[in-house]
Design a protein around this motif. Structure first.
Motif, PDB file in Angstrom:
ATOM      1  N   HIS A 456       0.829  -1.207   0.000  1.00 48.49           N
ATOM      2  CA  HIS A 456       0.000   0.000   0.000  1.00 48.49           C
ATOM      3  C   HIS A 456       0.866   1.260   0.000  1.00 48.49           C
ATOM      4  N   LEU A 457       1.931   1.254   0.785  1.00 43.70           N
ATOM      5  CA  LEU A 457       2.832   2.405   0.823  1.00 43.70           C
ATOM      6  C   LEU A 457       3.453   2.645  -0.545  1.00 43.70           C
ATOM      7  N   ARG A 458       3.811   1.560  -1.203  1.00 43.17           N
ATOM      8  CA  ARG A 458       4.462   1.659  -2.514  1.00 43.17           C
ATOM      9  C   ARG A 458       3.517   2.259  -3.557  1.00 43.17           C
ATOM     10  N   LYS A 459       2.238   1.891  -3.470  1.00 43.80           N
ATOM     11  CA  LYS A 459       1.263   2.438  -4.421  1.00 43.80           C
ATOM     12  C   LYS A 459       0.951   3.903  -4.132  1.00 43.80           C
ATOM     13  N   ALA A 460       1.065   4.280  -2.859  1.00 49.15           N
ATOM     14  CA  ALA A 460       0.707   5.648  -2.471  1.00 49.15           C
ATOM     15  C   ALA A 460       1.770   6.656  -2.884  1.00 49.15           C
ATOM     16  N   ARG A 461       3.050   6.261  -2.788  1.00 50.43           N
ATOM     17  CA  ARG A 461       4.111   7.209  -3.136  1.00 50.43           C
ATOM     18  C   ARG A 461       5.413   6.470  -3.447  1.00 50.43           C
ATOM     19  N   THR A 462       6.271   7.138  -4.163  1.00 52.32           N
ATOM     20  CA  THR A 462       7.564   6.561  -4.554  1.00 52.32           C
ATOM     21  C   THR A 462       8.451   6.422  -3.316  1.00 52.32           C
ATOM     22  N   PRO A 463       9.190   5.306  -3.193  1.00 52.87           N
ATOM     23  CA  PRO A 463      10.093   5.155  -2.047  1.00 52.87           C
ATOM     24  C   PRO A 463      11.120   6.284  -1.977  1.00 52.87           C
ATOM     25  N   VAL A 464      11.508   6.615  -0.764  1.00 49.78           N
ATOM     26  CA  VAL A 464      12.529   7.649  -0.539  1.00 49.78           C
ATOM     27  C   VAL A 464      13.870   7.183  -1.083  1.00 49.78           C
ATOM     28  N   MET A 465      14.145   5.881  -0.919  1.00 51.60           N
ATOM     29  CA  MET A 465      15.382   5.269  -1.401  1.00 51.60           C
ATOM     30  C   MET A 465      15.039   3.827  -1.770  1.00 51.60           C
ATOM     31  N   GLU A 466      15.633   3.322  -2.859  1.00 48.14           N
ATOM     32  CA  GLU A 466      15.347   1.941  -3.249  1.00 48.14           C
ATOM     33  C   GLU A 466      16.462   1.382  -4.109  1.00 48.14           C
ATOM     34  N   ASN A 467      16.759   0.094  -3.894  1.00 50.69           N
ATOM     35  CA  ASN A 467      17.636  -0.667  -4.780  1.00 50.69           C
ATOM     36  C   ASN A 467      17.132  -2.100  -4.809  1.00 50.69           C
ATOM     37  N   ASP A 468      17.918  -3.024  -5.333  1.00 52.53           N
ATOM     38  CA  ASP A 468      17.451  -4.404  -5.458  1.00 52.53           C
ATOM     39  C   ASP A 468      17.259  -5.095  -4.114  1.00 52.53           C
ATOM     40  N   SER A 469      17.923  -4.617  -3.062  1.00 54.00           N
ATOM     41  CA  SER A 469      17.914  -5.292  -1.766  1.00 54.00           C
ATOM     42  C   SER A 469      16.970  -4.690  -0.737  1.00 54.00           C
ATOM     43  N   ALA A 470      16.704  -3.386  -0.859  1.00 49.16           N
ATOM     44  CA  ALA A 470      15.970  -2.710   0.206  1.00 49.16           C
ATOM     45  C   ALA A 470      15.293  -1.457  -0.322  1.00 49.16           C
ATOM     46  N   ALA A 471      14.382  -0.927   0.494  1.00 55.55           N
ATOM     47  CA  ALA A 471      13.724   0.340   0.169  1.00 55.55           C
ATOM     48  C   ALA A 471      13.381   1.058   1.465  1.00 55.55           C
ATOM     49  N   LEU A 472      13.348   2.373   1.387  1.00 55.13           N
ATOM     50  CA  LEU A 472      12.924   3.202   2.513  1.00 55.13           C
ATOM     51  C   LEU A 472      11.658   3.928   2.095  1.00 55.13           C
ATOM     52  N   HIS A 473      10.581   3.758   2.902  1.00 58.28           N
ATOM     53  CA  HIS A 473       9.273   4.313   2.569  1.00 58.28           C
ATOM     54  C   HIS A 473       8.858   5.378   3.581  1.00 58.28           C
ATOM     55  N   ASP A 474       8.092   6.334   3.101  1.00 58.42           N
ATOM     56  CA  ASP A 474       7.491   7.358   3.960  1.00 58.42           C
ATOM     57  C   ASP A 474       6.121   6.855   4.397  1.00 58.42           C
ATOM     58  N   MET A 475       5.954   6.574   5.699  1.00 58.68           N
ATOM     59  CA  MET A 475       4.677   6.089   6.223  1.00 58.68           C
ATOM     60  C   MET A 475       3.748   7.226   6.642  1.00 58.68           C
ATOM     61  N   GLY A 476       4.251   8.445   6.550  1.00 60.91           N
ATOM     62  CA  GLY A 476       3.468   9.568   7.035  1.00 60.91           C
ATOM     63  C   GLY A 476       3.708   9.796   8.517  1.00 60.91           C
ATOM     64  N   ASP A 477       3.308  10.954   9.005  1.00 56.63           N
ATOM     65  CA  ASP A 477       3.438  11.324  10.417  1.00 56.63           C
ATOM     66  C   ASP A 477       4.887  11.322  10.895  1.00 56.63           C
ATOM     67  N   GLY A 478       5.820  11.485   9.968  1.00 56.80           N
ATOM     68  CA  GLY A 478       7.228  11.559  10.351  1.00 56.80           C
ATOM     69  C   GLY A 478       7.894  10.223  10.602  1.00 56.80           C
ATOM     70  N   VAL A 479       7.255   9.127  10.191  1.00 61.17           N
ATOM     71  CA  VAL A 479       7.814   7.784  10.412  1.00 61.17           C
ATOM     72  C   VAL A 479       8.204   7.161   9.078  1.00 61.17           C
ATOM     73  N   ALA A 480       9.411   6.612   9.000  1.00 59.19           N
ATOM     74  CA  ALA A 480       9.890   5.915   7.809  1.00 59.19           C
ATOM     75  C   ALA A 480       9.869   4.410   8.059  1.00 59.19           C
ATOM     76  N   LEU A 481       9.770   3.652   6.978  1.00 57.56           N
ATOM     77  CA  LEU A 481       9.787   2.184   7.054  1.00 57.56           C
ATOM     78  C   LEU A 481      10.906   1.660   6.181  1.00 57.56           C
ATOM     79  N   PHE A 482      11.794   0.849   6.776  1.00 56.13           N
ATOM     80  CA  PHE A 482      12.864   0.197   6.014  1.00 56.13           C
ATOM     81  C   PHE A 482      12.405  -1.206   5.655  1.00 56.13           C
ATOM     82  N   GLU A 483      12.409  -1.505   4.351  1.00 53.50           N
ATOM     83  CA  GLU A 483      11.907  -2.783   3.833  1.00 53.50           C
ATOM     84  C   GLU A 483      13.046  -3.659   3.334  1.00 53.50           C
ATOM     85  N   PHE A 484      13.056  -4.944   3.722  1.00 49.20           N
ATOM     86  CA  PHE A 484      13.964  -5.934   3.137  1.00 49.20           C
ATOM     87  C   PHE A 484      13.320  -6.432   1.837  1.00 49.20           C
ATOM     88  N   LYS A 485      14.086  -6.470   0.752  1.00 53.15           N
ATOM     89  CA  LYS A 485      13.543  -6.946  -0.522  1.00 53.15           C
ATOM     90  C   LYS A 485      14.242  -8.199  -1.046  1.00 53.15           C
TER      91      LYS A 485
END
Length: 781
Positions: A456-485
């Motif tokens: 859902h986060l990915r559909k809502a907005r482009t990741p702040v940072m992304e590569n083949d291994s990981a991504a950093l998402h903006d969850m809103g309210d000043g909280v970021a989410l680090f994703e293992f890919k």
């Protein structure tokens, strides 16, 4: 709709059989007070013997119904004769007695006389008409009464079917939906009061419809399971392994009960199971609980039933060029479409069974539910299918599938005809699903209210940072989410570097960080393949750099100037544990299989794991207590590669703190982690100061070496087990210091790094790593 007037803290479960005792166990796992009642025993000294013995059996079950074995003691026991008044205190009464209508109706009459106002009552049944069970009761009772259908085993199966009657209050239905979803962690599907509800109606049809292909000799059982497994979007257990797991006697019972109750079902005769299947049941070949069904295990190998001889024989490999071709396709929907539209015996089989399933499911709308989504979710959550029937319609194409059905002289379901006439050619499109009631596409409701996930986060907005291994998402309210890919969430160099880089990004633009993702398991530890390749290429500098970077990144999570919350789930191993250990807070899913397992591949935890478990052990010390027993426990945890069987047991092993949060519903994990991160921000978070760690030196090292000597002499550990464990002991002792003293955290962390690098220079470790990568299990060298 407000349901605030309802609250459930105390649950009374009536009936302590296989399902009743496990429902009680799961309620205890969720932190509820539980009383479990059953028939009074004839033994005058043990009036509650029936319940007591049921709980004993439940405590020995594998997989375990209880999050911790001692949770069984939290269940209050009693019997229907002496303790029925205890129901006066219950907020929810869950009846799970024998599946006989007259006995259930009599029980409802007894319950009605003692229940307090607003107490909710449910009957847990797999198929009896819910409305009939309560028909002799008063209006208030009926308004607070509904059906529940837990799937077995209740702790592990996501699906819970909730079945309101015509008299059930909408507020009661809504409250139970949300309670079971949040508190019990279930995927709730609201069903109509029809025979066998949704999942068993469709699931048993699918199994029954496939059986003749086995008994007629068209395909062997293992061949059918290959074709109706993950290859084509079903479950890993496929058809006959699923039947063995559920119990062939149960499948037989459900089908026999269903047959007379669906006189207008166009596929009714499918539920009249083959005579050979009845013979299997009569001869006790009823599945896993009997040790034999469609499969049996002998000498470590699974054998398969020959339907002609009723003897078990070795499995065979189904060979067909089309299977080699389809294995190159990654997407299950594309694989199904490819196979169905190819030529040959396999194609014909898959078309026939999927065609029948698609027609049957579409014809059950609106009989069993108004919602195609409910049927798909019931099959995904109750039978672990990757794709439900209506997702299969989309995969094969509504229009072309309907045309093929028509050409074969079969009737196209009314639902499909209406959709095509109105210009709809998909059940699912983007984030919407077809709703037959309104005749339109509607937003797909979340699997749990308030759910947050990466897709859902990915559909809502482009990741702040992304590569083949990981991504950093903006969850809103000043909280970021680090994703293992990465595949299997392995923690390779690129992922670790990305996490370290993300700490700087969060520092600049956010107030908190959550670490989690949408995969099946949180982390499988470091990428062994990367380390092996570097070592074999004599690139020792890369190995040293990887070790240093991993540890530096894990430790940096603690000292970042913002709160870090990890949200682990499923298998959380090795370095994944270390990321959690150095987070400010952990929000864990109840089903957490967490462990520092490095010794199994000839390594030691060197991402701060050994250091942090030592610190936590020393922090438990009170007064003049002897610290050595605490260190021994940590040594056993690491040396035996202990893995928790629940989040509760992860706390016991020291992987989680007592203050860490346990969430029952996986769909609410990231949402809760974000809330905890914001709580830390709002409370004025300050990163902790580095504090020294107490070590015991040579005294502790000698004690642990003695433990290893005894275990080695007793042949409990191998030669190299002893070597690796001794390296762990050296770190936990604080090296060869002559006396106990406080040392800087950095001192112990360096011992960790030195020890793992020593391991990586040992050929026996490399042999273990290679074996794990090839065989998927430890090498005992």
């Amino acid at each position: 709709m407000s349901t605030n007037k309802y609250s459930i803290k105390k649950v009374a479960v009536l009936g302590s059989g296989v399902m009743g005792s496990q429902i009680a166990a799961h309620c205890v796992n969720a932190g509820l007070d539980v009383v479990l009642l059953d028939l009074k025993s004839d033994d005058p000294k043990r009036p509650n013997k029936t319940v007591e013995e049921s709980l004993q059996k439940a405590s020995k079950m594998k997989p375990a119904p209880f999050g911790k074995p001692e949770f069984a003691k939290r269940v209050e026991v009693g019997n229907f004769k002496d303790d029925f008044d205890k129901l006066k205190e219950a907020d929810w009464i869950c009846e799970v007695i024998i599946e006989k209508m007259d006995i259930k109706k009599e029980m409802m009459s007894r319950i009605e006389k003692v229940r307090k106002p607003q107490t909710i009552v449910s009957s847990n049944t797999s198929g009896l008409p819910i409305g009939e069970i309560s028909e002799d009761c008063g209006d208030d009772f009926k308004a607070h009464f509904l059906g529940t259908h837990f799937f077995n085993p209740p702790r592990y199966m996501k699906l819970l079917e909730v079945i309101p009657t015509d008299s059930t209050s909408k507020k009661v239905t809504e409250f139970m939906h949300r309670f079971c979803e949040k508190t019990l962690g279930k995927g709730v599907v609201i069903c109509k009061d029809t025979p066998n509800f949704i999942a068993n109606r469709v699931g048993i049809f699918s199994i029954a419809n496939i059986m003749p292909y086995f008994f007629n000799g068209d395909f062997r059982a293992e061949e059918i399971d290959l074709l109706t497994g993950t290859l084509t979007g079903y479950s890993k257990a496929a058809t006959f392994r699923t039947a063995d797991m559920a119990g062939l006697d149960v499948t037989n019972h459900v089908a026999k009960n269903l047959y007379p109750s669906i006189p207008d079902d166009e596929m009714r005769e499918t539920f009249n199971l083959p005579d050979e299947f009845q013979k299997m049941v009569d001869e006790g070949l009823i599945g896993n609980k009997a040790g034999k069904g469609f499969y049996t295990k002998r000498d470590g190998a699974y054998l398969v039933l020959n339907p002609d001889t009723f003897e078990y024989e070795s499995q065979q490999t189904l060979e067909d060029p089309v299977l080699e071709e389809v294995n190159q396709i990654k997407d299950a929907a594309e694989r199904l479409r490819y196979l169905v539209h190819s030529d040959g015996k396999i194609s014909d089989f898959l078309w026939n069974v999927n065609r029948d399933l698609l027609i049957y499911a579409a014809n059950r709308i609106p009989e069993i539910t108004d919602s195609p989504l409910s049927i798909d979710r019931a099959m995904q959550w109750g039978f672990n299918w990757e794709m439900g029937p209506f997702q299969r319609w989309d995969a094969l194409g509504l229009e072309e599938t309907a045309e093929r059905i028509k050409k074969e002289g079969k009737k196209i379901p009314k639902l499909i005809t209406e959709m095509l006439e109105n210009g709809f050619d998909h059940f699912y499109k983007e984030d919407k699903v077809y709703d037959p009631t309104s005749g339109s596409m509607i937003d797909i409701p979340p699997e749990a209210k308030g759910e947050v996930n990466v897709s859902h986060l990915r559909k809502a907005r482009t990741p702040v940072m992304e590569n083949d291994s990981a991504a950093l998402h903006d969850m809103g309210d000043g909280v970021a989410l680090f994703e293992f890919k990465t595949k299997n969430a392995t923690l390779g160099a690129e992922l670790v570097q990305s996490l370290h880089k993300s700490l700087n990004l969060v520092k600049q633009d956010f107030e908190a960080l959550v670490i989690s993702h949408d995969g099946d398991n949180f982390a499988f530890g470091a990428n062994l393949k990367e380390a092996l390749v570097a070592k074999k290429n004599n690139d020792w500098n890369s190995v040293v750099e990887a070790v240093n970077n991993f540890q530096k990144t894990a430790v940096a999570l603690r000292y970042a100037p913002f709160p870090v919350v990890s949200a682990p789930f499923g298998k959380t191993l090795g370095g994944g544990v270390e990321f959690c250990l150095y987070s400010d807070k952990v929000v864990a899913h109840h089903e957490l299989y967490m462990g520092l397992v490095e010794v199994g591949v000839g390594l030691i935890p060197a991402g701060g794991g050994t250091t942090e478990l030592l610190r936590r052990a020393m922090e438990k010390l009170e007064g003049e207590a002897d610290p050595l027993p605490y260190i021994r426990e940590v040594f056993k945890t690491i040396g035996m590669a202990k893995v928790s069987e629940s989040a509760h047991l992860a706390k016991e092993l020291g992987y989680l703190r007592p203050s860490d949060t346990i969430v029952m519903n996986r769909d609410l994990l990231i949402k809760t982690a974000k809330e905890e991160a914001l709580n830390l921000v709002q409370s004025g978070y300050q990163s902790p100061a580095e504090t020294p760690i107490k070590v015991l030196g040579k005294t502790a090292f000698a004690a642990m070496k003695l433990m290893l000597h005894v275990m080695h002499e007793g042949k409990f550990i191998t030669d190299y087990d002893q070597v690796v464990a001794e390296r762990v002991a050296y770190v936990l002792a604080g090296g060869d210091l002559s006396e106990a003293q406080d040392v800087p955290e950095s001192y112990v962390l360096k011992l960790e790094r030195d020890a793992i690098l020593e391991c990586l220079q040992d050929d026996r470790t490399l042999a273990r790593m290679e074996h794990m990568l090839k065989k998927g299990k430890p090498l005992r060298n």
